[in-house]
Each structure stands twice: as C-alpha cells, then as structure tokens.
Write a protein that holds these residues in place. Structure first.
Motif, PDB file in Angstrom:
ATOM      1  N   HIS A  27     -25.124  55.096   2.301  1.00  0.00           N
ATOM      2  CA  HIS A  27     -24.720  53.720   2.020  1.00  0.00           C
ATOM      3  C   HIS A  27     -23.427  53.382   2.740  1.00  0.00           C
ATOM      4  N   GLU A  28     -23.420  52.202   3.382  1.00  0.00           N
ATOM      5  CA  GLU A  28     -22.278  51.807   4.207  1.00  0.00           C
ATOM      6  C   GLU A  28     -21.017  51.572   3.391  1.00  0.00           C
ATOM      7  N   VAL A  29     -21.147  51.235   2.109  1.00  0.00           N
ATOM      8  CA  VAL A  29     -19.944  51.027   1.294  1.00  0.00           C
ATOM      9  C   VAL A  29     -19.147  52.321   1.205  1.00  0.00           C
ATOM     10  N   ILE A  30     -19.830  53.430   0.912  1.00  0.00           N
ATOM     11  CA  ILE A  30     -19.133  54.705   0.765  1.00  0.00           C
ATOM     12  C   ILE A  30     -18.615  55.206   2.102  1.00  0.00           C
ATOM     13  N   THR A  31     -19.460  55.178   3.135  1.00  0.00           N
ATOM     14  CA  THR A  31     -19.019  55.721   4.429  1.00  0.00           C
ATOM     15  C   THR A  31     -17.870  54.897   5.008  1.00  0.00           C
ATOM     16  N   THR A  32     -17.902  53.581   4.842  1.00  0.00           N
ATOM     17  CA  THR A  32     -16.798  52.780   5.391  1.00  0.00           C
ATOM     18  C   THR A  32     -15.514  52.977   4.595  1.00  0.00           C
ATOM     19  N   ILE A  33     -15.632  53.193   3.277  1.00  0.00           N
ATOM     20  CA  ILE A  33     -14.433  53.502   2.493  1.00  0.00           C
ATOM     21  C   ILE A  33     -13.821  54.815   2.971  1.00  0.00           C
ATOM     22  N   MET A  34     -14.659  55.835   3.176  1.00  0.00           N
ATOM     23  CA  MET A  34     -14.157  57.120   3.667  1.00  0.00           C
ATOM     24  C   MET A  34     -13.535  56.965   5.060  1.00  0.00           C
ATOM     25  N   LEU A  35     -14.162  56.163   5.898  1.00  0.00           N
ATOM     26  CA  LEU A  35     -13.627  55.939   7.248  1.00  0.00           C
ATOM     27  C   LEU A  35     -12.294  55.196   7.195  1.00  0.00           C
ATOM     28  N   ASN A  36     -12.103  54.347   6.195  1.00  0.00           N
ATOM     29  CA  ASN A  36     -10.795  53.706   6.019  1.00  0.00           C
ATOM     30  C   ASN A  36      -9.701  54.748   5.836  1.00  0.00           C
ATOM     31  N   TYR A  37      -9.941  55.712   4.942  1.00  0.00           N
ATOM     32  CA  TYR A  37      -8.923  56.722   4.662  1.00  0.00           C
ATOM     33  C   TYR A  37      -8.695  57.639   5.863  1.00  0.00           C
ATOM     34  N   ILE A  38      -9.758  57.930   6.605  1.00  0.00           N
ATOM     35  CA  ILE A  38      -9.585  58.725   7.822  1.00  0.00           C
ATOM     36  C   ILE A  38      -8.751  57.948   8.836  1.00  0.00           C
ATOM     37  N   ALA A  39      -8.991  56.635   8.940  1.00  0.00           N
ATOM     38  CA  ALA A  39      -8.209  55.804   9.865  1.00  0.00           C
ATOM     39  C   ALA A  39      -6.734  55.784   9.469  1.00  0.00           C
ATOM     40  N   TYR A  40      -6.447  55.709   8.167  1.00  0.00           N
ATOM     41  CA  TYR A  40      -5.051  55.752   7.718  1.00  0.00           C
ATOM     42  C   TYR A  40      -4.397  57.072   8.156  1.00  0.00           C
ATOM     43  N   SER A  41      -5.090  58.181   7.904  1.00  0.00           N
ATOM     44  CA  SER A  41      -4.533  59.495   8.256  1.00  0.00           C
ATOM     45  C   SER A  41      -4.363  59.630   9.763  1.00  0.00           C
ATOM     46  N   LEU A  42      -5.356  59.158  10.520  1.00  0.00           N
ATOM     47  CA  LEU A  42      -5.279  59.224  11.975  1.00  0.00           C
ATOM     48  C   LEU A  42      -4.097  58.426  12.497  1.00  0.00           C
ATOM     49  N   SER A  43      -3.914  57.230  11.977  1.00  0.00           N
ATOM     50  CA  SER A  43      -2.795  56.393  12.397  1.00  0.00           C
ATOM     51  C   SER A  43      -1.458  57.040  12.055  1.00  0.00           C
ATOM     52  N   ASP A  44      -1.356  57.580  10.839  1.00  0.00           N
ATOM     53  CA  ASP A  44      -0.112  58.223  10.402  1.00  0.00           C
ATOM     54  C   ASP A  44       0.233  59.401  11.309  1.00  0.00           C
ATOM     55  N   TRP A  45      -0.781  60.214  11.633  1.00  0.00           N
ATOM     56  CA  TRP A  45      -0.530  61.383  12.487  1.00  0.00           C
ATOM     57  C   TRP A  45      -0.133  60.971  13.903  1.00  0.00           C
TER      58      TRP A  45
END
Length: 732
Positions: A147-165
């Motif tokens: 489901h795109e709701v779950i995968t996009t939520i997870m991708l949001n958090y990965i994007a935050y971590s990627l940006s921070d790093w």
C-alpha cells in the motif's frame, strides 16, 4: 395529485454546488477555532485581523504570501494527480526533500554554466529526483501490492535521514551552521521585479504547471487513462489500459511535481539547503488537494489560503500573543468538513448535497499485501532483520578499517581502524542493549496493539500518531497540575479515547475515507496540543520548563538477577511490563473468546456477522475507542516513564511506526511485538557503539535502516501478509 418528488426544484449550477462545501468548511472552521480562542483567553477578532494584516496588508506582506504559494501550488496539484489515479500520495513531503537535495547539489556543484543551461538542469534534477523517489512506491504498489500510504510514509522518514546525513556530511558547506554550499547565481530563480522583491520565477512556473497538469489530467489521453484507473480498474483493464504502468506513471508525475516544489524553495527562496529544512509542506499539499477538489482554480485558491496562513501566522503570534499553531487547528477543522461533507450538507438544501470534493478522493482500500502468512514467517523475517543489522555493522566497519589503512599507507595522514573492533562489538553491554530495545519498543507496541484492535474490526487507523501526541500532552498537563504521574497516565488514556472517538464518528457515522480521517486527526492533534502547550503556559496554568517525577523501575524478585535478560526484562517500569502482558492477553482474547470472534467476524465478513446478530458498527466503535486508549497510553510513556516532560515533537512519528509494525506482524499481537523490537534495536546498538567510540556509521543510517527494511518486507520480498477483508470499507 402531484407527487412530492415530481415537484420542480431550483437547479443549482455545478460550480456553485462544488464550491459550497469548501467555502462553508472554512467559515465553520474559523468559527470553531474562534471558540477555542475564547476558551483560552484570546480575542478571535483581534487574532483573525492580525492574521489578515500579516498576510496581505503590511508592507511586502502580499509579496511574501504570493511567493509562499509557489510550492503549495505544485504540491496541491501533485497530490490531486495521485487522487485522480486512485492513489494516496502521503509521501509528497519526502519527495519535496529529495527534490530539494538534488537541485541543491546541481545548483552548487556545476560551475561555469550559463543560467539558461544551469537553471533548467537544477529544476529538472529536482523533478527527476521526486519522480524516482515516488516511483519506488508506485512499483511496489503495482507489482507487489504494497500500500502506497505505508511505503510513502516510510520513504518520508528515509528522506529526512538522508537529508540530515548529507547536509551534515558530504554536502556540508563552510561555516558553523550545517547547510550546503550556496547555490550559484546561474542556478537561482531570477526575481521578477528586482532583487529587493521576493517574487521569483518559481511563482509563474508553478502557475503554468498547474494549468498544464490540469489540462493533462482532464483533456489528454494520458489523463483519461489515469482517471479511468482511479475510477474503476476493472473497466480500465477491459478498455485495454495497462493498470500497472499507469499507477507507476501517476506516482512519478505526482512525485515529480512535489520534487519540483522543493526545487523552487531552494533555488528561489533559500539559496542553500539548511540542515533544518522546511517541514510540513507535503502534508499541507494533501489539505490543498482536498480543499481544491483537484481543479486548477480550486488548487490556486486553496494554495493562496494556505500561503496566507503561513505568511500571516508569524505576525499574528507577535501582535496578538496567540500561538501560530492555532493555524494547524484551523487547517484540520477545514479538512474534517471537506472530508466529511455530510456534516456541512446537513446545513444545506438537498440541491447542494452532492459535493464535488469526493470525486478527487482515491477509493477506500486496505493497507494490504497479498497472501496469508503464518507466525513462523514473521519470526523468520525478524530473524533475517537482526542478521542484516549485524552484517551491516560488521561490513561497514570492515570497509572503514580497510579504507583507513589504505589511506594511511598512502601517506594521507588517516589513522587505521581500531584493530580490536570485533572484540569491542562482542563485548558490548548486550544486556543494556536488550533492555533499551524493550523499553524503546513500548510506545510502538502499544500503538501497534491499538491499530490491531481497530483494523481487525475493519477500520483503518492511521490516526495513531495524533492519538499518541494527544496522550503525551494530556499526561504532561495533568501530571503537572496534580503532581501525579499516575493521574497523568489515566487522563492520557481518556484523551486517547476521546480523539479516537472522533475518528470513529467520521469513519463510521459520516463514512469519511478512513485514510483522510486519520490524516486529519494527526494534523488536528499536532495543532491543538502545540497551541495549548504554549497558550496554557502563557495563562500560567502549566510551566513548560517543569518536569514531572517519572514512574519508578520495578525489579521482579529472583528474575531480575538472571544474566542478561534479568536487567533487560525484569527491571523495567510499569508501562513496559503492561505492554508485554497485553501482547499475550490480546493474543488469547482474539483467538479464544467470543469478543475476539465477533471482532474478527466484523473485520472479515460484516454482513455475515450482522446476520448472526452482531452489531457491526457497535463493535467498530468500541474497538476504535479501545485503540485510542492503548495509543494514548503509548504517548504517555514518553512523559511519565521516559523523559518527564513534553515537547510538540516528542512522539517522533512512533504512531506511524506502530502502524507499520502491525502490518509487518500480519495484524498479530505477537508478530507486531517482534516487529517493534526490530525497529528499536538499531538505535540501541548505535547508542552503545557511540559510548565505546565506535561511531563510524552515521546515526542517520541506523534511523533509516528499519524504514528501509520495512519497505523491502512489505514489498513482498521477505513476507507477504493479508489484511482483514473488510478493512477500510464502511458498513452497511
């Protein structure tokens, strides 16, 4: 004799009927927010006047509002596009981030290019990055059923971590504040009326793209395919449309627009990407899409409203001494009425009762995967996750050691790695790591158990994060006033049940799309707790700098003296013990009791359950409210057991993680518990590694690892799951 139904009625133009619900939603939201302001000692007339003045009437206020429209226009159209295709793109926030990152890199790294080459390259990079980021969710949806709701939520958090790093590491520029190098002049969006005027080329670019995509979705063959897939996949398949390709294309176009929104912010307004970048734009895009009903004019007007909220809130706070977070409350209230038009429809004649807002919503669907799975497969997946974490740590450190040795031998002045690193890893305080894992998993476990109660009865519940925030704030405020952490815990449970009741009413009584309802409640909870947190401090009711005495640890006699597991499992605080007990109690109740049988029947076969005399909606109401009780206690954990204080970001998305572990665990209490441990063990290991000086792996990698692993698992590469058959479907 004339039949009543045959009497002529006044025809209402479609455009007027379509505009009525959004306009009335805004008016009613402002009235309710005004009542909240009065109850907290503020003057709503003064507050709203200051908001208008700050958005439109002060010098340069209109320019500031217009420039804030640019990303809102793109994000509103991005989410509208996904709605038209029957998809719910909750990941616009992450796509916004990766688009900004890509444009930032192109903007400062490519030197010597003329503006007519460099600027289009930077903008294209942002669009492409957002499209590719969204394509991950599109591919998993189309080919693996994730489901795109779950995968996009997870991708949001990965994007935050990627940006921070990246901004604190490889892309960090000079200076004390962590941010990227400055964007070159050749990649910046030109100002339209001179350098002193903030309006840049991003605004007309966004306006043009909204018109183009509005035409694309309504008039072009591509738009027809997208709308057909969104309206009826079976009919689209019969017409020869490739459903999977259309889904992926829809997500890519949606993500590309969201990525371009991030580009316009960086290249037009910021000039460099800071470590703490603008957040919340992507979630505002969902609200703009709903309020704007997917039309270019609607998106334009909604974007103007939200830009006015954004630009005027700062002046409103300064001049009226009212916290700007009241704006989030207003946004959430607007969405409640737009998402549940029957509420507003009750105030209107029948000729107005068919709002167009529902047309842009994706059809309700479950957070689903495919095929059933046994608990043993959950155990295998969790075990594989632990193995992957250990291998990740070992291989990363091995690469670091070898690379450092090579550079040292080459005379680069870099010392070799710690020759005893493996011994240090083996000698980590694993008892402490295990204890920290169980402790940190507690709020996730409680959120997951709450989600199981709600979703096993057929109601999708992504409101868990907002419920946890409500529980945390209630626990803090009550514990401060009563000087009792126990009272804070009790009222946190009550607060969780109250806000869960709102989700139940919207979803069951008003048949609101359950994902929309959950999203609205998350926004409402964040806004109202943030507002009350500061406003109650201003009124001297609570002291935000104070802390409470947390609940004590309780050592279980004899068991607490066992090696390794003694400290980890049997020297914990009450909520930790309670969550462990609940896992097994709920497992038994679900499988062995009449209550559990009714719940499962309602979630799987509601019509058959009703035939057997079960009150389907009554069971759903009860279970959604009970889910609020558990999630509220999960939020209280942060205050009464972890830190003893509150801040608006204290929950940190743990409700979404709980939702994910619930799905990962196949809606099983034991499976969700094991999945929750998987999410918390990387952080516990990383903390111990830092303590002994083995901090060679950036902490952002540990933060992103569980989200990445979840995407892999929910994509069906390690585990396939099956939700309750009736989840997300209103009854009757």
């Amino acid at each position: 004799m004339t039949n009543e139904s045959s009497k002529p009625s006044l025809a209402v133009p479609a455009w007027l009927r379509g505009a009525t619900v959004p306009v009335l939603s805004i008016v009613v939201a402002l009235v309710i927010a005004g009542a909240i302001l009065v109850l907290t000692g503020a003057d709503p007339i003064r507050v709203y006047s200051a908001l208008i003045e700050g958005a439109f009437l002060r010098p340069d206020a209109l320019f500031d509002t217009l420039i804030k429209m640019a990303p809102y226009l793109l994000l509103g159209m991005a989410v509208s596009l996904s709605f038209m295709g029957g998809l719910f793109n909750v990941g616009a926030e992450g796509q916004f981030f990766v688009g900004a990152l890509a444009s930032t890199y192109i903007g400062y790294s490519l030197k010597g290019l003329p503006i007519f080459i460099h600027l289009p390259l930077a903008l294209t990079a942002g669009f492409a990055a957002g499209a590719l980021w969204a394509a991950i969710a599109g591919l998993l949806k189309a080919y693996r059923g994730a489901h795109e709701v779950i995968t996009t939520i997870m991708l949001n958090y990965i994007a935050y971590s990627l940006s921070d790093w990246l901004i604190n590491g490889p892309m960090r520029g000079a200076g004390t504040a962590p941010q990227s190098p400055p964007i070159l002049a050749s990649a910046k969006l030109p100002h339209l009326f001179g350098i002193d005027n903030p309006i840049h080329l991003g605004l007309p670019l966004a306006l043009g793209l909204v018109l183009i995509f509005g035409w694309l979705i309504r008039r072009s063959p591509i738009g027809l395919r997208i709308r057909m897939v969104g309206a009826n996949q079976n009919a689209a398949r019969y017409a020869g449309i490739d459903i999977k390709r259309t889904m992926i294309l829809t997500m890519m176009l949606s993500g590309g627009l969201a990525g371009l929104a991030g580009s316009t912010e960086i290249l037009g307004s910021f000039g460099a990407m800071p470590s703490v970048f603008t957040t919340g734009y992507g979630f505002d895009g969902i609200a703009i899409a709903l309020l704007g009903q997917g039309t270019p004019l609607g998106v334009f007007l909604s974007s103007l409203l939200f830009a006015a909220f954004n630009s005027g809130s700062g002046y409103m706070q300064l001049s009226s001494n009212v916290q700007a977070t009241i704006i989030d409350v207003i946004k959430a209230l607007i969405l409640i009425f737009v998402g549940a038009p029957a509420i507003i429809g009750g105030l209107l004649p029948k000729s107005f009762s068919e709002p167009a807002a529902e047309a842009v919503l994706p059809k309700p669907s479950a957070m689903h995967g495919r095929n059933n799975t046994a608990l043993v497969r959950v155990l295998v997946s969790v075990a594989l996750g632990y193995v992957a974490i250990v291998m990740f740590c070992a291989l990363a450190y091995l690469a670091y050691t070898i690379g450092s040795g090579i550079l040292s031998a080459a005379g680069k002045g870099v010392t070799g790695g710690n020759a005893n690193w493996m011994r240090d890893v083996i000698n980590l305080n694993w008892s402490s790591i295990l204890g920290s894992t169980f402790n940190s998993a507690t709020p996730i476990v409680l959120a997951a158990l709450g989600g199981i109660l709600s979703e096993r009865s057929g109601v999708t519940n992504i409101a868990l994060d907002g419920i946890m925030v409500t529980g945390a704030f209630t626990a803090f405020a009550v514990a401060l006033v009563t000087k009792s952490a126990v009272m804070g815990l009790v009222f946190a449970a009550v607060g969780g049940m109250l806000i869960a009741s709102l989700h139940a009413v919207l979803s069951i009584a008003y048949r609101t799309d359950q994902v929309i309802s959950g999203t609205v409640i998350n926004i409402l909870a964040a806004g109202i707790t943030g507002y009350l947190y500061r406003q109650l401090a201003t009124m001297k009711i609570i002291d935000i700098n104070a802390s409470i005495t947390t609940l004590p640890q309780i050592a279980i006699p004899i068991l607490s003296n066992l090696p390794i597991v003694g400290v980890a499992l049997f020297q914990q605080q009450p909520i930790v013990y309670g969550s462990l007990v609940l896992v097994f109690v709920l497992s038994i109740l679900l499988a062995r009791t009449a209550w559990g049988l009714r719940m499962r029947a309602v979630g799987e076969y509601p019509r058959a359950a009703a035939t057997a005399g079960v009150n389907v909606n009554g069971v759903r109401y009860l279970n959604v409210i009970l889910s609020g009780l558990l999630a509220g206690i999960g939020g209280a954990w942060f205050v009464v057991e972890a830190v003893g204080t509150f801040n608006p970001g204290i929950v940190g998305g743990k409700g979404f993680i709980g939702l994910t572990t619930m799905i990962f665990g196949n809606w099983s209490p034991v499976g969700a518990f094991l999945a929750s441990l998987l999410f918390t063990v990387p952080g516990a290991i990383q903390s111990r590694l830092q303590l002994i000086g083995l901090d060679f792996i950036p902490y952002q990698f540990f933060t992103a690892l569980p989200n990445l692993f979840t995407i892999i698992v929910l994509g069906g590469f390690a585990l396939r799951n099956r939700p309750p058959a009736a989840i997300g479907k209103p009854y009757p």
